[in-house]
Design an enzyme around this catalytic site. Structure first.
Site, mmCIF file in Angstrom:
data_model
loop_
_atom_site.group_PDB
_atom_site.id
_atom_site.type_symbol
_atom_site.label_atom_id
_atom_site.label_comp_id
_atom_site.label_asym_id
_atom_site.label_seq_id
_atom_site.Cartn_x
_atom_site.Cartn_y
_atom_site.Cartn_z
ATOM 1 N N CYS A 1 -2.370 8.151 6.901
ATOM 2 C CA CYS A 1 -3.542 7.937 6.049
ATOM 3 C C CYS A 1 -3.311 6.705 5.173
ATOM 4 C CB CYS A 1 -3.819 9.166 5.189
ATOM 5 S SG CYS A 1 -5.222 8.933 4.068
ATOM 6 N N CYS B 1 -4.129 7.134 1.358
ATOM 7 C CA CYS B 1 -3.147 7.962 0.646
ATOM 8 C C CYS B 1 -1.815 7.238 0.498
ATOM 9 C CB CYS B 1 -2.953 9.298 1.374
ATOM 10 S SG CYS B 1 -4.420 10.352 1.371
#
Length: 199
Positions: free
Chosen positions: A160, A163
């Site tokens: 991700c 993130c």
């Protein structure tokens, strides 16, 4: 006699012993390497030993807790049990071990959700509140810096970008160094690679 005593490759047997999994039975991936005494077995043992035992910016307990998070993330029970036991021996408390599990679960939630937002990049999705409860991040027993480092490693494994970027910035803001981040992410990568052989 332990099952590992029947493994003919001494390097692989030593790796299994170092990981504290004496009843390990080689699966198809491990057996493929063992059948030909693959040179990669030595690399695997060296890489695993280095990230767990020879880090300059992670202590033994931190390394084992990060490894535990990878095992939880990859759903590999054998190493989950091993790293839990080894982390306890290194001084990890039950609360810290539980928080590793909780953090890994939360990152799996966030990684899917924020990866979706990133892929779609639509205001209709980005402007809605996430509505995901994350109170565990407010005052973690592991400490904010290490919790963020743990979040970064799991997010890196799960791919991700949002993130990873967010947690890397947070780790640095909480007084960490890029060298520590580098070692932690490398540990996550090596343990994920280890699991792909052992599982």
């Amino acid at each position: 006699m332990s099952i590992t005593a029947t493994i003919q490759n001494e390097t692989f047997q030593n790796l299994v012993n170092d990981l504290n999994i004496p009843h390990y039975v080689p699966g198809a991936n491990a057996q493929a390497l063992l059948n030909v005494n693959a040179r990669f077995i030595k690399d695997l043992k060296i890489n695993t030993g280095n990230v767990l035992n020879n880090s300059q910016h992670l202590n033994r307990k931190e390394a084992l807790l990060l490894a535990l998070a990878v095992a939880v993330n990859e759903k590999y029970e054998l190493l989950k049990e091993s790293f839990t036991s080894l982390a306890r021996e290194a001084g990890a408390t039950e609360e810290e071990i539980a928080e590793v599990v909780a953090c890994t679960s939360l990152m799996n939630t966030n990684n899917v959700f924020y990866r979706f937002r990133h892929f779609m990049n639509k205001e209709s999705y980005n402007n809605q509140p996430a509505g995901i409860k994350m109170s565990i991040m407010m005052n973690p027993v592991l400490g904010k810096e290490f919790f963020e480092l743990l979040s970064l490693v799991v997010s890196s494994i799960n791919g991700c970008e949002m993130c990873v970027t967010s947690h890397e910035q947070s780790v640095i803001q909480h007084g960490s160094s890029e060298s520590r981040v580098f070692e932690a992410v490398k540990l996550g990568a090596v343990i994920k690679g280890l699991i792909s052989v052992l599982a």
